[in-house]
Design a protein around this motif. Structure first.
Motif, PDB file in Angstrom:
ATOM      1  N   ARG A  61       6.929  12.834  43.291  1.00  0.00           N
ATOM      2  CA  ARG A  61       8.014  13.552  43.975  1.00  0.00           C
ATOM      3  C   ARG A  61       7.549  14.043  45.345  1.00  0.00           C
ATOM      4  O   ARG A  61       8.256  13.907  46.339  1.00  0.00           O
ATOM      5  CB  ARG A  61       8.496  14.725  43.130  1.00  0.00           C
ATOM      6  N   ILE A  62       6.351  14.620  45.385  1.00  0.00           N
ATOM      7  CA  ILE A  62       5.807  15.110  46.661  1.00  0.00           C
ATOM      8  C   ILE A  62       5.622  13.935  47.618  1.00  0.00           C
ATOM      9  O   ILE A  62       6.003  14.015  48.787  1.00  0.00           O
ATOM     10  CB  ILE A  62       4.491  15.878  46.435  1.00  0.00           C
ATOM     11  N   ARG A  63       5.075  12.858  47.125  1.00  0.00           N
ATOM     12  CA  ARG A  63       4.846  11.666  47.958  1.00  0.00           C
ATOM     13  C   ARG A  63       6.164  11.126  48.510  1.00  0.00           C
ATOM     14  O   ARG A  63       6.253  10.759  49.677  1.00  0.00           O
ATOM     15  CB  ARG A  63       4.118  10.598  47.116  1.00  0.00           C
ATOM     16  N   ARG A  64       7.209  11.071  47.661  1.00  0.00           N
ATOM     17  CA  ARG A  64       8.523  10.593  48.104  1.00  0.00           C
ATOM     18  C   ARG A  64       9.069  11.497  49.204  1.00  0.00           C
ATOM     19  O   ARG A  64       9.613  11.018  50.201  1.00  0.00           O
ATOM     20  CB  ARG A  64       9.505  10.554  46.922  1.00  0.00           C
ATOM     21  N   MET A  65       8.902  12.818  49.048  1.00  0.00           N
ATOM     22  CA  MET A  65       9.403  13.751  50.065  1.00  0.00           C
ATOM     23  C   MET A  65       8.605  13.631  51.360  1.00  0.00           C
ATOM     24  O   MET A  65       9.139  13.838  52.444  1.00  0.00           O
ATOM     25  CB  MET A  65       9.431  15.178  49.518  1.00  0.00           C
ATOM     26  N   GLU A  66       7.327  13.271  51.264  1.00  0.00           N
ATOM     27  CA  GLU A  66       6.547  12.996  52.475  1.00  0.00           C
ATOM     28  C   GLU A  66       7.024  11.703  53.137  1.00  0.00           C
ATOM     29  O   GLU A  66       7.223  11.650  54.353  1.00  0.00           O
ATOM     30  CB  GLU A  66       5.053  12.888  52.136  1.00  0.00           C
ATOM     31  N   LEU A  72      13.512  20.945  44.705  1.00  0.00           N
ATOM     32  CA  LEU A  72      13.663  22.215  45.430  1.00  0.00           C
ATOM     33  C   LEU A  72      12.618  23.232  44.993  1.00  0.00           C
ATOM     34  O   LEU A  72      12.069  23.960  45.821  1.00  0.00           O
ATOM     35  CB  LEU A  72      15.077  22.766  45.251  1.00  0.00           C
ATOM     36  N   ALA A  73      12.324  23.266  43.706  1.00  0.00           N
ATOM     37  CA  ALA A  73      11.293  24.189  43.206  1.00  0.00           C
ATOM     38  C   ALA A  73       9.932  23.834  43.802  1.00  0.00           C
ATOM     39  O   ALA A  73       9.161  24.727  44.195  1.00  0.00           O
ATOM     40  CB  ALA A  73      11.249  24.157  41.680  1.00  0.00           C
ATOM     41  N   ILE A  74       9.627  22.547  43.872  1.00  0.00           N
ATOM     42  CA  ILE A  74       8.362  22.107  44.472  1.00  0.00           C
ATOM     43  C   ILE A  74       8.307  22.543  45.935  1.00  0.00           C
ATOM     44  O   ILE A  74       7.297  23.098  46.392  1.00  0.00           O
ATOM     45  CB  ILE A  74       8.201  20.574  44.345  1.00  0.00           C
ATOM     46  N   LEU A  75       9.391  22.315  46.657  1.00  0.00           N
ATOM     47  CA  LEU A  75       9.412  22.695  48.076  1.00  0.00           C
ATOM     48  C   LEU A  75       9.254  24.198  48.252  1.00  0.00           C
ATOM     49  O   LEU A  75       8.533  24.647  49.155  1.00  0.00           O
ATOM     50  CB  LEU A  75      10.699  22.207  48.736  1.00  0.00           C
ATOM     51  N   ARG A  76       9.909  24.990  47.434  1.00  0.00           N
ATOM     52  CA  ARG A  76       9.761  26.453  47.544  1.00  0.00           C
ATOM     53  C   ARG A  76       8.311  26.863  47.313  1.00  0.00           C
ATOM     54  O   ARG A  76       7.771  27.708  48.038  1.00  0.00           O
ATOM     55  CB  ARG A  76      10.695  27.169  46.565  1.00  0.00           C
ATOM     56  N   ASP A 135      16.990  17.322  43.676  1.00  0.00           N
ATOM     57  CA  ASP A 135      17.346  18.009  42.440  1.00  0.00           C
ATOM     58  C   ASP A 135      16.612  19.352  42.362  1.00  0.00           C
ATOM     59  O   ASP A 135      15.829  19.716  43.249  1.00  0.00           O
ATOM     60  CB  ASP A 135      17.092  17.129  41.210  1.00  0.00           C
ATOM     61  N   ALA A 136      16.878  20.073  41.294  1.00  0.00           N
ATOM     62  CA  ALA A 136      16.312  21.420  41.137  1.00  0.00           C
ATOM     63  C   ALA A 136      14.788  21.392  41.125  1.00  0.00           C
ATOM     64  O   ALA A 136      14.135  22.312  41.640  1.00  0.00           O
ATOM     65  CB  ALA A 136      16.856  22.071  39.863  1.00  0.00           C
ATOM     66  N   THR A 137      14.206  20.346  40.561  1.00  0.00           N
ATOM     67  CA  THR A 137      12.740  20.249  40.514  1.00  0.00           C
ATOM     68  C   THR A 137      12.169  20.022  41.912  1.00  0.00           C
ATOM     69  O   THR A 137      11.169  20.646  42.289  1.00  0.00           O
ATOM     70  CB  THR A 137      12.304  19.133  39.548  1.00  0.00           C
ATOM     71  N   LEU A 192      12.025  27.464  54.759  1.00  0.00           N
ATOM     72  CA  LEU A 192      13.449  27.229  54.902  1.00  0.00           C
ATOM     73  C   LEU A 192      14.203  27.795  53.690  1.00  0.00           C
ATOM     74  O   LEU A 192      13.650  27.835  52.589  1.00  0.00           O
ATOM     75  CB  LEU A 192      13.737  25.731  55.055  1.00  0.00           C
ATOM     76  N   PRO A 193      15.448  28.195  53.865  1.00  0.00           N
ATOM     77  CA  PRO A 193      16.213  28.819  52.766  1.00  0.00           C
ATOM     78  C   PRO A 193      16.775  27.784  51.793  1.00  0.00           C
ATOM     79  O   PRO A 193      17.938  27.434  51.838  1.00  0.00           O
ATOM     80  CB  PRO A 193      17.327  29.567  53.497  1.00  0.00           C
ATOM     81  N   ILE A 194      15.898  27.290  50.918  1.00  0.00           N
ATOM     82  CA  ILE A 194      16.335  26.286  49.931  1.00  0.00           C
ATOM     83  C   ILE A 194      16.312  26.859  48.525  1.00  0.00           C
ATOM     84  O   ILE A 194      15.676  27.824  48.242  1.00  0.00           O
ATOM     85  CB  ILE A 194      15.490  25.011  49.996  1.00  0.00           C
TER      86      ILE A 194
END
Length: 156
Positions: A43-48, A12-16, A8-10, A154-156
């Motif tokens: 969210r960060i933990r889930r993406m890891e 993607l914002a975290i990743l940017r 979601d947008a959040t 990356l271009p996100i």
């Protein structure tokens, strides 16, 4: 495997944010994306855990360390057997001058990005590579004159 559309947008914002500066505190990231720390951390933990975030690093200026020469080395091989590919991958992993290695489709089999201090160092690298790797059909080196753009984001 997650895809960009699964975020979601959040997310993607975290990743940017962390692509731009991995040293940001959890509090700073959470504040920037409008969350409290616990949901941001989750969210960060889930993406890891799903492999979207694969690590956190510090980027270093090669020139300031005396490693100002980048060379792109195109390799064509006459052997595409599993044993050769495994041996080549081990050789690449054992040579710290190789900072990237890509297997390609088309007339070039592999493209290496090699970082060294000077031409003498590159010559030593080249001799070591060609001595360790068998069945090389063609090795072509292209010396970088100027880096026009380099990013890890990356271009996100």
């Amino acid at each position: 495997m997650s895809k960009l559309n699964d975020l979601d947008a959040t997310d993607l914002a975290i990743l940017r944010l962390i692509q731009a500066d991995a040293s940001l505190s959890l509090g700073d990231i959470a504040k920037e994306v409008g969350l409290t720390q616990t949901p941001c951390w989750k969210r960060i933990r889930r993406m890891e855990e799903t492999g979207i975030i694969t690590g956190r690093v510090t980027l270093v200026n090669a020139e300031k360390l005396g490693l100002g020469i980048s060379v792109f080395v195109a390799i064509e091989t006459g052997d595409h057997s599993a044993a050769w590919i495994e041996s080549f991958a081990k050789t690449v992993a054992d040579m710290p001058e190789i900072v990237e290695c890509w297997r390609l489709g088309g007339d070039v089999d592999y493209l290496l990005r090699v970082v060294v201090s000077d031409m003498t160092a590159f010559d030593g690298f080249y001799r070591k590579l060609t001595a360790r790797v068998s069945s090389l059909r063609k090795v072509t080196s292209r010396f970088a004159m100027e880096c026009v753009k380099s990013t890890t984001a990356l271009p996100i």
